[in-house]
Design a protein around this motif. Structure first.
Motif: not given
Length: 338
Positions: A27-47
């Motif tokens: 199913t294709i979804i049009k994204i309306k909201r994205i919550g930023i989580c610790g996984t995203d922050l750690h990925a940006f940090e490289g950890t």
């Protein structure tokens, strides 16, 4: 469509890519909201463990159905979220009813590209009905489900003292669902503002600042010498994880929701004499998602109180690094795509 790619640690790039096309079972979804989580922050940090670059981040998602496979119970235009842990359905974990720890799991935004884009195609089996909730609320179902799963793993029951270590978004959700299960919740953190949030916004009974208080003495005082029967780590901090073993009651259970790259260590005699139980808690299941949605609908949880920062999709690359700084007081950043 526009996507936001984490090309290497510390670097984002907006890119144009092809909108997904319909395929069987998706199913294709049009994204309306994205919550930023610790996984995203750690990925940006490289950890972040289990991670490679480049990657489109994002798995706390809500949107509306724009195209389905013509055999779906989810109608075009319907508000949805989805369980972002795609499993094989065949391995020993899946056969045991634990798709959240499938041997070949593909987590959206971690192992495969996620939802920091205008559209995403997901397996139809992963969809979850919005059930009248707002897009903000639906984007918060997944992080709350992580905490709900950890509480369920721990077997929390009425009357338990539950120590939750870490008052970030996952820890806060864990506290909420321990409270809903009837436990007396103790929050442990090093940030007074976070601890105040625990008291003021989600009704935590006791808070302890590990930097300014004697944690062992406070726990003994609160529990009348018993110590917490259940400890749940939501920090992913090695020192915090190792130290918390010493706080556990005899016969108690220690659950690790937080994840870090190193090796944990503890005194075997101290652990053994307690006949303690140590377990991990990975991701969540549809059962946890449904429990969270029911709790939201019954106003047992007010998830939008977690949202402290709001940005448009085009502002994420500029704002993202600032969310790593504790001084900015971020609990949950929410991204909108119009």
């Amino acid at each position: 469509m526009k996507t936001l790619v984490c090309t290497t640690p510390g670097e984002f790039s907006y890119q144009e890519s092809e909108k997904p096309t319909q395929s069987p079972g998706h199913t294709i979804i049009k994204i309306k909201r994205i919550g930023i989580c610790g996984t995203d922050l750690h990925a940006f940090e490289g950890t972040q463990p289990f991670f490679s670059y480049p990657r489109i981040l994002g798995h706390e998602l809500a949107g509306e159905v724009v195209d389905n496979d013509n055999s779906s119970e989810f109608g075009v235009g319907e508000a949805v979220t989805f369980v972002p842990y795609f499993n094989c359905g065949k391995c020993i974990a899946c056969r045991a009813g634990k798709p959240n720890c499938c041997t070949s799991i593909q987590v959206s935004g971690v192992h495969i590209d996620g939802g920091m884009s205008e559209y995403i195609s997901v397996p139809t089996y992963s969809l979850v009905h919005g059930d009248g909730l707002s897009f903000d609320e639906l984007a918060l179902v997944e992080p709350l489900a992580i905490g709900a799963h950890g509480v369920r793993r721990a077997g929390v029951k009425s009357g338990d003292f539950v120590l939750v270590v870490g008052a970030g978004p996952i820890g806060l959700g864990t506290m909420e669902f321990a409270r809903i299960a009837g436990a007396t919740v103790i929050a442990l953190d090093v940030n007074d503002a976070r601890l105040a949030f625990c008291t003021d916004k989600i009704g935590v009974t006791y808070t302890i600042n590990a930097l300014t208080e004697n944690v062992t003495e406070r726990l003994s005082e609160i529990t009348k010498g018993d110590m917490p029967m259940i400890i749940i780590d939501a920090t992913g901090n090695l020192r915090a994880i190792n130290t918390a073993f010493t706080y556990l009651a005899h016969g108690g259970t220690y659950v690790l929701i937080g994840l870090q790259k190193g090796e944990i260590s503890f005194s075997h005699p101290e652990f053994h004499k307690r006949e303690a139980t140590l377990m991990s808690s990975r991701n969540a299941t549809r059962q946890d998602f449904e429990h969270v949605i029911d709790s939201m609908k019954n106003r047992l949880v007010e998830p939008t109180t977690y949202i402290t920062h709001r940005v448009k999709f085009g502002e994420v690359a500029d704002q993202f690094e600032s969310w790593l700084d504790p001084k900015n007081g971020v609990i949950k950043a929410m991204v909108s795509i119009d």
